[in-house]
Design a protein around this motif. Sequence first.
Motif, PDB file in Angstrom:
ATOM      1  N   VAL A  46       0.875  -1.173   0.000  1.00 23.55           N
ATOM      2  CA  VAL A  46       0.000   0.000   0.000  1.00 23.55           C
ATOM      3  C   VAL A  46       0.908   1.218   0.000  1.00 23.55           C
ATOM      4  O   VAL A  46       1.571   1.521   0.994  1.00 23.55           O
ATOM      5  CB  VAL A  46      -0.920   0.049   1.247  1.00 23.55           C
ATOM      6  N   TYR A  64      -1.201   2.806  11.624  1.00 24.21           N
ATOM      7  CA  TYR A  64      -0.976   1.363  11.462  1.00 24.21           C
ATOM      8  C   TYR A  64       0.306   0.919  12.160  1.00 24.21           C
ATOM      9  O   TYR A  64       1.265   1.676  12.266  1.00 24.21           O
ATOM     10  CB  TYR A  64      -0.883   0.998   9.972  1.00 24.21           C
ATOM     11  N   VAL A  70      -5.630  -5.508   8.067  1.00 27.17           N
ATOM     12  CA  VAL A  70      -6.227  -4.427   7.285  1.00 27.17           C
ATOM     13  C   VAL A  70      -6.986  -4.992   6.082  1.00 27.17           C
ATOM     14  O   VAL A  70      -6.706  -6.085   5.602  1.00 27.17           O
ATOM     15  CB  VAL A  70      -5.156  -3.431   6.784  1.00 27.17           C
ATOM     16  N   HIS A  71      -7.951  -4.228   5.620  1.00 27.12           N
ATOM     17  CA  HIS A  71      -8.689  -4.542   4.398  1.00 27.12           C
ATOM     18  C   HIS A  71      -8.229  -3.572   3.322  1.00 27.12           C
ATOM     19  O   HIS A  71      -7.974  -2.392   3.592  1.00 27.12           O
ATOM     20  CB  HIS A  71     -10.196  -4.402   4.625  1.00 27.12           C
ATOM     21  N   ALA A  72      -8.125  -4.055   2.100  1.00 28.18           N
ATOM     22  CA  ALA A  72      -7.656  -3.213   1.002  1.00 28.18           C
ATOM     23  C   ALA A  72      -8.258  -3.693  -0.316  1.00 28.18           C
ATOM     24  O   ALA A  72      -8.872  -4.765  -0.384  1.00 28.18           O
ATOM     25  CB  ALA A  72      -6.129  -3.233   0.929  1.00 28.18           C
ATOM     26  N   ILE A  88      -5.858   1.151   0.402  1.00 25.27           N
ATOM     27  CA  ILE A  88      -6.824   1.190   1.511  1.00 25.27           C
ATOM     28  C   ILE A  88      -7.861   2.282   1.275  1.00 25.27           C
ATOM     29  O   ILE A  88      -9.048   2.091   1.492  1.00 25.27           O
ATOM     30  CB  ILE A  88      -6.095   1.405   2.849  1.00 25.27           C
TER      31      ILE A  88
END
Length: 225
Positions: A46, A64, A70-72, A88
């Motif tokens: 990311v 973070y 995490v979602h991405a 993200i």
Amino acid sequence: LKQTLQNPWEAFAEKHPVGSEVEGEVKNKTEFGLFIGLDGDVDGMVHLSDLDWTRPGEQAIEDYKKGDTVHAKVLDVDVEKERIAIGIKQLASDPFASKKTGAGSGDEGGEGELRKGSVVTCEVVEVKDGGIEVKIAGTDLTAFIKRSELARDRGDQRPERFSVGEKVDARIIQFDRRARKVAVSIKALEVAEEKEAIAQYGSADSGASLGDILGAALKARDQKK
């Protein structure tokens, strides 16, 4: 031996095409962004610019830490270079591209449209020595109102008179979609309202005091409501 196994980047691309959502653990933080562990024992990156729509990447990355889940969204998979780009911020819509924002510079925008000159309701999210941080109602946009823009009168330009969660009306004095900047001012709104009140309810040589003029304007506004 590895030739007997499927290329993990090809396997990832088949299972997670561009635009799909993935979940993974933060493996590392660097000056460029986050490395996230993904399915198939591959890492996705990311980039700082893909962390948040409104905040600088250097600031957003502080949210973070290693081990966070995490979602991405998958942005690109380059099998040859063995690189996976994920984002993200792409999980949410771009606040500067939403239907409630406009790039015009006229004094008045259409209903629900943000542009320079629009009057907006803001919620105070943080009070600082130099001003207040606010969130524009109905959007994900935030702005910082510096001390000099908190009020027309110098005596009221005190950030401490505001509290977190308080709603205030302000006028948009800058809306730059390309630069991704929005600036609002309570002072500009007060000055504009005063000019409008004088134009409608009195003039400098009419003999009416400013208090009388503003009182008439407020009374008329209340009657409209």
